[in-house]
Design an enzyme around this catalytic site. Sequence first.
Site, PDB file in Angstrom:
ATOM      1  N   ARG A   1      -9.249  -0.261   9.359  1.00  0.00           N
ATOM      2  CA  ARG A   1      -8.723  -1.412   9.602  1.00  0.00           C
ATOM      3  C   ARG A   1      -9.523  -2.403  10.330  1.00  0.00           C
ATOM      4  O   ARG A   1      -9.226  -3.497  10.680  1.00  0.00           O
ATOM      5  CB  ARG A   1      -7.413  -1.245  10.361  1.00  0.00           C
ATOM      6  CG  ARG A   1      -6.233  -1.336   9.601  1.00  0.00           C
ATOM      7  CD  ARG A   1      -5.248  -1.934  10.000  1.00  0.00           C
ATOM      8  NE  ARG A   1      -3.913  -1.912   9.742  1.00  0.00           N
ATOM      9  CZ  ARG A   1      -2.897  -0.868   9.442  1.00  0.00           C
ATOM     10  NH1 ARG A   1      -3.259   0.054   8.941  1.00  0.00           N
ATOM     11  NH2 ARG A   1      -1.608  -1.461   9.782  1.00  0.00           N
TER      12      ARG A   1
ATOM     13  N   ARG B   1      11.788  -0.115  10.518  1.00  0.00           N
ATOM     14  CA  ARG B   1      10.713   0.128  11.275  1.00  0.00           C
ATOM     15  C   ARG B   1      10.897  -0.832  12.528  1.00  0.00           C
ATOM     16  O   ARG B   1      10.977  -2.122  12.333  1.00  0.00           O
ATOM     17  CB  ARG B   1       9.441   0.162  11.017  1.00  0.00           C
ATOM     18  CG  ARG B   1       8.874   1.492  10.320  1.00  0.00           C
ATOM     19  CD  ARG B   1       7.536   1.506   9.411  1.00  0.00           C
ATOM     20  NE  ARG B   1       6.567   0.599   9.977  1.00  0.00           N
ATOM     21  CZ  ARG B   1       5.240   0.371   9.427  1.00  0.00           C
ATOM     22  NH1 ARG B   1       5.018   1.092   8.236  1.00  0.00           N
ATOM     23  NH2 ARG B   1       4.493   0.087   9.945  1.00  0.00           N
TER      24      ARG B   1
ATOM     25  N   LYS C   1       0.815  -1.044  -0.042  1.00  0.00           N
ATOM     26  CA  LYS C   1       0.032   0.060   0.124  1.00  0.00           C
ATOM     27  C   LYS C   1       0.888   1.379   0.090  1.00  0.00           C
ATOM     28  O   LYS C   1       0.700   2.214  -0.581  1.00  0.00           O
ATOM     29  CB  LYS C   1      -0.769   0.070   1.187  1.00  0.00           C
ATOM     30  CG  LYS C   1      -2.028  -1.194   1.258  1.00  0.00           C
ATOM     31  CD  LYS C   1      -2.719  -0.819   2.369  1.00  0.00           C
ATOM     32  CE  LYS C   1      -2.381  -0.767   3.720  1.00  0.00           C
ATOM     33  NZ  LYS C   1      -1.615  -1.873   4.292  1.00  0.00           N
TER      34      LYS C   1
ATOM     35  N   ARG D   1       1.209  -8.719  13.305  1.00  0.00           N
ATOM     36  CA  ARG D   1       0.603  -7.928  12.673  1.00  0.00           C
ATOM     37  C   ARG D   1      -0.426  -8.422  11.576  1.00  0.00           C
ATOM     38  O   ARG D   1      -1.440  -8.370  11.298  1.00  0.00           O
ATOM     39  CB  ARG D   1       1.557  -6.776  11.943  1.00  0.00           C
ATOM     40  CG  ARG D   1       1.920  -5.939  13.114  1.00  0.00           C
ATOM     41  CD  ARG D   1       3.268  -5.175  12.492  1.00  0.00           C
ATOM     42  NE  ARG D   1       3.061  -4.289  11.243  1.00  0.00           N
ATOM     43  CZ  ARG D   1       3.699  -3.887  10.432  1.00  0.00           C
ATOM     44  NH1 ARG D   1       4.940  -4.191  10.560  1.00  0.00           N
ATOM     45  NH2 ARG D   1       3.202  -2.952   9.261  1.00  0.00           N
TER      46      ARG D   1
END
Length: 227
Positions: A95, A167, A20, A178
């Site tokens: 989300r 990250r 994305k 995740r």
Amino acid sequence: MALHADSDVVLLLGAPGAGKGTQAQYLADLLGVPSVASGDLLRQHRRLGTPLGRAAQEYMDRGDLVPDDLVVEMIMDRLSHRDAERGVLLDGFPRTVAQAEALDRSLAKRGARVRSAVYLDVPTEVLVERLAGRWSCPSCNATFHSLFNPSSTGDRCDRCGTQLQQRPDDRREVVANRVQVYLRDTVPVVSYYEARGCLRRVNGHREIGEVRDALASAVRAPIAATA
Ligand code: AMP
């Protein structure tokens, strides 16, 4: 509130690692609207040390979702900025189904609605590999991948020259969580927009340029079409 009935509200949905971030700015430029990424906004709040940033920290570090009420308020505030008048490309929001419902309610109050939700479809098994090789620029948020989209110098941002960083939530153990959170909480959001007839699926498991072209046709195509 800047949004109105003719605003072009487009969603970019997909798992963490689906690509994305790589495609969002291109798509936003194509649509002539700003790209708003909930993850980028949250990281910005953390850098600035705001109450929201402090509240979000522990969730983000574990790879869990930040509570709906906090994220919804942050996004609605962003959508009230003048540059969102013509519309917005939302990346990483909603989300959860609760976030999708809150967004619909808030847009409906302004006579606006989600025009389309583009779902970047990538098989679950390739997500971890993609995330673990991902590097991003702490300054301008550009993203790179050590295998699939390396920066030309290897360790510096091609856009602004800043040293790239991994990250903290792209560490393997956090990535696995995740992906689980995505399967549990965000896959139902895809069905939510499918049921409303505005979902467009794009195969994201291809070369970056091909995905880009498919996304471009998906946002231009009539609602029933897929790429
Ligand atoms: P991202 O950059 O989109 O991968 O988001 C990084 C992290 O920010 C996620 O793992 C969540 O902790 C948090 N986050 C981003 N967007 C949302 C959202 N819409 N709802 C809840 N948490 C979010």
